[in-house]
Design a protein around this motif. Structure first.
Motif, PDB file in Angstrom:
ATOM      1  N   MET A 144      55.393  31.226  12.979  1.00 29.57           N
ATOM      2  CA  MET A 144      56.074  30.653  14.150  1.00 29.57           C
ATOM      3  C   MET A 144      56.239  31.703  15.261  1.00 29.57           C
ATOM      4  SD  MET A 144      57.233  27.848  15.288  1.00 29.57           S
ATOM      5  CE  MET A 144      58.250  27.231  16.631  1.00 29.57           C
ATOM      6  N   THR A 145      56.520  32.949  14.833  1.00 32.17           N
ATOM      7  CA  THR A 145      56.675  34.029  15.806  1.00 32.17           C
ATOM      8  C   THR A 145      55.408  34.207  16.631  1.00 32.17           C
ATOM      9  OG1 THR A 145      58.266  35.205  14.415  1.00 32.17           O
ATOM     10  CG2 THR A 145      57.126  36.490  16.090  1.00 32.17           C
ATOM     11  N   ALA A 146      54.263  34.243  15.932  1.00 34.48           N
ATOM     12  CA  ALA A 146      52.984  34.423  16.618  1.00 34.48           C
ATOM     13  C   ALA A 146      52.706  33.249  17.554  1.00 34.48           C
ATOM     14  CB  ALA A 146      51.860  34.575  15.603  1.00 34.48           C
ATOM     15  N   PHE A 147      53.037  32.037  17.125  1.00 36.41           N
ATOM     16  CA  PHE A 147      52.806  30.848  17.952  1.00 36.41           C
ATOM     17  C   PHE A 147      53.583  30.945  19.259  1.00 36.41           C
ATOM     18  CE2 PHE A 147      53.902  26.608  19.420  1.00 36.41           C
ATOM     19  CZ  PHE A 147      52.675  25.961  19.391  1.00 36.41           C
ATOM     20  N   ILE A 148      54.849  31.324  19.184  1.00 41.29           N
ATOM     21  CA  ILE A 148      55.673  31.448  20.391  1.00 41.29           C
ATOM     22  C   ILE A 148      55.117  32.535  21.298  1.00 41.29           C
ATOM     23  CG2 ILE A 148      57.968  32.020  21.268  1.00 41.29           C
ATOM     24  CD1 ILE A 148      59.121  30.843  18.682  1.00 41.29           C
ATOM     25  N   GLN A 149      54.686  33.650  20.681  1.00 46.18           N
ATOM     26  CA  GLN A 149      54.131  34.749  21.459  1.00 46.18           C
ATOM     27  C   GLN A 149      52.888  34.317  22.230  1.00 46.18           C
ATOM     28  OE1 GLN A 149      55.424  38.408  21.151  1.00 46.18           O
ATOM     29  NE2 GLN A 149      54.598  37.979  23.178  1.00 46.18           N
ATOM     30  N   TYR A 150      51.969  33.654  21.531  1.00 49.68           N
ATOM     31  CA  TYR A 150      50.724  33.205  22.180  1.00 49.68           C
ATOM     32  C   TYR A 150      51.005  32.133  23.225  1.00 49.68           C
ATOM     33  CZ  TYR A 150      48.585  35.596  18.213  1.00 49.68           C
ATOM     34  OH  TYR A 150      48.212  36.525  17.266  1.00 49.68           O
ATOM     35  N   LEU A 151      51.987  31.282  22.944  1.00 51.53           N
ATOM     36  CA  LEU A 151      52.326  30.221  23.891  1.00 51.53           C
ATOM     37  C   LEU A 151      52.846  30.809  25.198  1.00 51.53           C
ATOM     38  CD1 LEU A 151      52.760  27.195  24.506  1.00 51.53           C
ATOM     39  CD2 LEU A 151      55.040  27.411  23.492  1.00 51.53           C
ATOM     40  N   PHE A 152      53.735  31.780  25.100  1.00 56.19           N
ATOM     41  CA  PHE A 152      54.296  32.339  26.328  1.00 56.19           C
ATOM     42  C   PHE A 152      53.271  33.202  27.055  1.00 56.19           C
ATOM     43  CE2 PHE A 152      57.177  34.404  29.218  1.00 56.19           C
ATOM     44  CZ  PHE A 152      58.120  33.417  29.459  1.00 56.19           C
ATOM     45  N   ASN A 153      52.436  33.921  26.299  1.00 50.07           N
ATOM     46  CA  ASN A 153      51.368  34.693  26.946  1.00 50.07           C
ATOM     47  C   ASN A 153      50.434  33.766  27.721  1.00 50.07           C
ATOM     48  OD1 ASN A 153      52.402  37.019  25.829  1.00 50.07           O
ATOM     49  ND2 ASN A 153      50.885  37.173  24.197  1.00 50.07           N
ATOM     50  N   GLY A 154      50.098  32.629  27.112  1.00 47.65           N
ATOM     51  CA  GLY A 154      49.237  31.657  27.773  1.00 47.65           C
ATOM     52  C   GLY A 154      49.900  31.020  28.977  1.00 47.65           C
ATOM     53  N   LEU A 155      51.201  30.775  28.873  1.00 41.20           N
ATOM     54  CA  LEU A 155      51.953  30.194  29.988  1.00 41.20           C
ATOM     55  C   LEU A 155      51.936  31.133  31.190  1.00 41.20           C
ATOM     56  CD1 LEU A 155      53.839  27.935  31.018  1.00 41.20           C
ATOM     57  CD2 LEU A 155      55.753  29.222  30.037  1.00 41.20           C
ATOM     58  N   MET A 156      52.147  32.433  30.940  1.00 41.00           N
ATOM     59  CA  MET A 156      52.121  33.408  32.028  1.00 41.00           C
ATOM     60  C   MET A 156      50.728  33.500  32.651  1.00 41.00           C
ATOM     61  SD  MET A 156      52.360  37.514  31.921  1.00 41.00           S
ATOM     62  CE  MET A 156      50.654  37.433  31.371  1.00 41.00           C
ATOM     63  N   LEU A 157      49.694  33.568  31.804  1.00 37.21           N
ATOM     64  CA  LEU A 157      48.328  33.647  32.318  1.00 37.21           C
ATOM     65  C   LEU A 157      47.980  32.394  33.113  1.00 37.21           C
ATOM     66  CD1 LEU A 157      45.629  35.195  32.359  1.00 37.21           C
ATOM     67  CD2 LEU A 157      45.028  34.041  30.219  1.00 37.21           C
ATOM     68  N   GLY A 158      48.421  31.239  32.626  1.00 39.35           N
ATOM     69  CA  GLY A 158      48.174  29.984  33.322  1.00 39.35           C
ATOM     70  C   GLY A 158      48.843  29.934  34.682  1.00 39.35           C
ATOM     71  N   CYS A 159      50.010  30.543  34.807  1.00 35.40           N
ATOM     72  CA  CYS A 159      50.691  30.591  36.103  1.00 35.40           C
ATOM     73  C   CYS A 159      49.880  31.398  37.110  1.00 35.40           C
ATOM     74  CB  CYS A 159      52.084  31.199  35.938  1.00 35.40           C
ATOM     75  SG  CYS A 159      53.286  30.086  35.169  1.00 35.40           S
ATOM     76  N   LEU A 160      49.272  32.485  36.657  1.00 31.27           N
ATOM     77  CA  LEU A 160      48.431  33.291  37.544  1.00 31.27           C
ATOM     78  C   LEU A 160      47.216  32.491  38.005  1.00 31.27           C
ATOM     79  CD1 LEU A 160      48.596  36.694  35.608  1.00 31.27           C
ATOM     80  CD2 LEU A 160      49.837  36.060  37.680  1.00 31.27           C
ATOM     81  N   TYR A 161      46.606  31.745  37.086  1.00 31.15           N
ATOM     82  CA  TYR A 161      45.478  30.889  37.464  1.00 31.15           C
ATOM     83  C   TYR A 161      45.929  29.817  38.459  1.00 31.15           C
ATOM     84  CZ  TYR A 161      42.802  32.789  33.492  1.00 31.15           C
ATOM     85  OH  TYR A 161      42.140  33.616  32.615  1.00 31.15           O
ATOM     86  N   ALA A 162      47.117  29.275  38.230  1.00 24.74           N
ATOM     87  CA  ALA A 162      47.605  28.176  39.070  1.00 24.74           C
ATOM     88  C   ALA A 162      47.793  28.608  40.519  1.00 24.74           C
ATOM     89  CB  ALA A 162      48.922  27.632  38.505  1.00 24.74           C
ATOM     90  N   LEU A 163      48.220  29.847  40.734  1.00 26.29           N
ATOM     91  CA  LEU A 163      48.445  30.324  42.100  1.00 26.29           C
ATOM     92  C   LEU A 163      47.149  30.381  42.901  1.00 26.29           C
ATOM     93  CD1 LEU A 163      51.069  33.127  41.397  1.00 26.29           C
ATOM     94  CD2 LEU A 163      51.457  31.010  42.673  1.00 26.29           C
ATOM     95  N   ILE A 164      46.036  30.715  42.233  1.00 27.00           N
ATOM     96  CA  ILE A 164      44.746  30.692  42.939  1.00 27.00           C
ATOM     97  C   ILE A 164      44.224  29.258  43.026  1.00 27.00           C
ATOM     98  CG2 ILE A 164      42.528  31.869  43.159  1.00 27.00           C
ATOM     99  CD1 ILE A 164      43.328  33.698  40.906  1.00 27.00           C
TER     100      ILE A 164
END
Length: 310
Positions: free
Chosen positions: A1-21
């Motif tokens: 579960m720890t790894a899942f949350i970590q990957y989820l938030f990492n992906g959320l942050m990366l997705g926000c960067l993509y969204a701005l462009i």
């Protein structure tokens, strides 16, 4: 579960960067139906100019130059303003003369501008990576990123800041397009530029402001990307720019909420794909998603209606 949350938030942050462009792509396409591939390079200039404003000295054209050494929160708005003006200049010189030309001519022009900006950045800043200064608010005295834990996953405050800033920017932009006079002009121009002009809308001004806003969002994304990954380089905008285009298509190009959704989904897909399949194929997941989307739902997840275009 720890790894899942970590990957989820990492992906959320990366997705926000993509969204701005992606929002820059989607706004410009919504009005003039042009894919401005130079947004990736405007993203790159956002990172470089933020670094310039934050350091006391930097090498430009091979010579060391004194700089103001501003705080991150002052440097980023300055970078956004400079890149926004650059975006308007590009529209005026490279795209406006080709507005009534075949679409292929405008597309070739966009690719040419992208290559030109990469070479200009290399001439100004050099071909090597430039380190992004640490941000004291998000860094401890020992130089470690300030963080907290959720379910065992380590989340940095800088990641939270990136997500928060992106959400605020997207909400503000959506309200601007849907509630203001200029936003109505943008939506009218997206539906029919000729009729809008006959009704008194200054279409050239609308397009210029669209480039202004889209370029500023790209610069914000570049500054945040540089602060997270601690570097800037002349080619750094190519891959994020291409993936942001995929994010715009994924959400429904011409649709601002769709660009945000597409960016978030793409970032999460890449994060989980790299974690559970292979990090070597992280970039491939974006193109796999694009191929599947074009096969089964080419209009994107949220479609593209006239009322939502910007």
């Amino acid at each position: 579960m720890t790894a899942f949350i970590q990957y989820l938030f990492n992906g959320l942050m990366l997705g926000c960067l993509y969204a701005l462009i992606a929002v820059g792509y989607t706004m410009v396409y919504g009005i003039i139906e042009l894919i401005n591939f130079a947004f990736g390079e405007l993203f790159m200039f956002g990172a470089y100019i933020s670094i310039m404003m934050m350091v006391s000295k930097i090498t430009l054209f091979g010579h060391e130059v004194s700089m103001p050494g501003l705080n991150f929160f002052l440097a980023v708005p300055i970078a956004m303003a400079i890149v926004a003006i650059l975006g308007v200049v590009i529209e005026r010189l490279a795209y406006r003369p080709l507005r009534n030309a075949p679409r292929l001519a405008a597309l070739i022009s966009a690719i040419g501008v992208s290559i030109l900006l990469q070479n200009v950045a290399q001439a100004i800043f050099g071909s090597k990576q430039v380190s992004f200064p640490t941000i004291s608010l998000f860094t401890t005295a020992e130089g470690q990123a300030k963080s907290f834990q959720i379910g065992g996953a380590i989340i940095t405050w800088l990641q939270v800041f990136v997500v928060g800033v992106t959400i605020v920017a997207m909400v503000a932009l959506n309200l601007y397009v849907s509630r203001t006079k200029m936003g109505r002009a943008m939506r009218a121009s997206a539906q029919d530029k000729r009729t809008s002009a006959l009704m008194g809308v200054n279409v050239n001004r609308v397009i210029a402001i669209t480039f202004l806003i889209g370029s500023a969002m790209g610069a914000l994304g570049g500054a945040l990307y540089g602060s997270v990954y601690h570097f800037a380089a002349p080619q750094m905008g190519f891959s994020p720019g291409l993936k942001a285009f995929i994010a715009a298509v994924l959400g429904g190009i011409g649709n601002i909420p769709g660009a945000f959704l597409g960016g978030i989904l793409l970032g999460i897909i890449e994060s989980f794909g790299a974690a559970y399949v292979s990090s070597r194929y992280q970039s491939a997941f974006a193109f796999i998603v694009l191929i599947l989307l074009l096969c089964f739902k080419p209009s994107g997840l949220l479609g593209s209606t006239v009322s939502q275009k910007a």
